[in-house]
Enzyme design. Structure first.
Site, PDB file in Angstrom:
ATOM      1  N   ARG A 290       0.838  -1.196   0.000  1.00 55.76           N
ATOM      2  CA  ARG A 290       0.000   0.000   0.000  1.00 55.76           C
ATOM      3  C   ARG A 290       0.876   1.249   0.000  1.00 55.76           C
ATOM      4  NH1 ARG A 290      -2.097   0.064   6.316  1.00 55.76           N
ATOM      5  NH2 ARG A 290      -0.119  -0.539   7.254  1.00 55.76           N
TER       6      ARG A 290
ATOM      7  N   ASN B 216       8.802 -10.558   7.524  1.00 56.62           N
ATOM      8  CA  ASN B 216       9.063  -9.484   8.477  1.00 56.62           C
ATOM      9  C   ASN B 216      10.489  -9.013   8.254  1.00 56.62           C
ATOM     10  OD1 ASN B 216       9.524  -7.772  10.604  1.00 56.62           O
ATOM     11  ND2 ASN B 216       9.063  -9.257  12.216  1.00 56.62           N
TER      12      ASN B 216
ATOM     13  N   TYR C  93       6.779  11.639  17.151  1.00 56.14           N
ATOM     14  CA  TYR C  93       7.547  10.976  16.096  1.00 56.14           C
ATOM     15  C   TYR C  93       8.957  10.573  16.522  1.00 56.14           C
ATOM     16  CZ  TYR C  93       8.457  10.199  11.061  1.00 56.14           C
ATOM     17  OH  TYR C  93       8.724   9.654   9.819  1.00 56.14           O
TER      18      TYR C  93
ATOM     19  N   LYS D 160      14.807   6.993  11.175  1.00 54.06           N
ATOM     20  CA  LYS D 160      15.010   7.592   9.860  1.00 54.06           C
ATOM     21  C   LYS D 160      16.399   8.223   9.759  1.00 54.06           C
ATOM     22  CE  LYS D 160      10.878   6.759   8.125  1.00 54.06           C
ATOM     23  NZ  LYS D 160      10.655   5.875   6.966  1.00 54.06           N
TER      24      LYS D 160
END
Length: 249
Positions: free
Chosen positions: A13, A61, A150, A157
């Protein structure tokens, strides 16, 4: 990209799906990866095959080393090798940094960052054997800016971006090009997990000079460019595609 084989993690997705479809439209064979939602991954593969492309669906995974190994092995079994590895899969627990624990650290870092590093390790031999390869990580502005809720994802990240730089230098002599892409606010299902989703969308739109959000397909086209030979001298970079969002103070 005719004859190339791509692995796109988390491609059932959102941005991952757009990347898988875009690469397939340009001729690549694609391994569509998922962990929890097979139906979505099957839908991605169906779009590819309906357009005349080739795709397989692999449950794995990618936060676990055996999962990465399964993904690579199934891809090689189906297509004979791996030319492109897109580390798109992402997860994380959205809460303040001081409310995180060891479990959420391991979960987020493994799926988001370790999957890139050890995924690169797994696919590098196939790329090195032919002297050509592309590895791309998907990061975000949260790697360098503080965003509400976040913290853990942002840390992961930042790790992606650091890993890309090290991989770029080490693998460049063998013909493998590594980079990262940092999209701005992209309105996908991933935002549904944010408690402040509506606020993020409203503020994001207000802050974006382009006047609209980046579309998944635009990120996918940037991925395709970085996979092309025209971009072979772009190495170890974080390319931002955000409509100017990060430019404002």
């Amino acid at each position: 990209m005719a004859g190339k084989t791509a692995i796109v993690t988390g491609s059932g997705r959102g941005i991952g799906r757009a990347i898988a479809i875009e690469l397939a439209q340009r001729g690549a064979q694609v391994a569509v990866n998922f962990f929890r939602r097979r139906e979505s991954a099957e839908e991605t593969a169906a779009v590819i095959t309906a357009a005349g492309g080739r795709a397989i669906v692999v449950k794995a995974n990618v936060g676990q080393l055996d999962g990465l190994q399964t993904l690579v092995q199934e891809t090689v079994k189906a297509f004979g090798g791996v030319d492109i590895f897109i580390a798109n899969a992402a997860s994380g627990v959205l809460r303040p940094a001081v409310e995180q624990d060891e479990r959420t650290w391991d979960w987020t870092m493994n799926i988001n960052a370790r999957s890139l590093l050890f995924g690169a390790r797994a696919v590098a031999p196939f790329m090195q054997a032919q002297g050509w390869g592309r590895i791309i990580g998907i990061t975000s502005i949260g790697s360098t800016r503080v965003l509400p809720e976040y913290a853990m994802v942002g840390i992961s990240k930042a790790a992606i971006e650091a890993a890309v730089r090290y991989l770029a230098v080490e693998l460049a002599p063998t013909g493998i090009v590594c980079n990262a892409i940092s999209p701005g606010v992209v309105e996908t299902e991933a935002l549904d997990f944010f408690p402040s989703r509506d606020q993020i969308l409203a503020e994001g739109l207000r802050r974006t000079p382009a006047g609209r959000f980046v579309q998944p397909e635009e990120v996918a086209r940037l991925v395709a460019f970085l996979c092309s030979d025209d971009a072979r001298m772009i190495m170890g970079q974080v390319i931002t595609i955000d409509g100017g969002y990060a430019l404002l103070a």
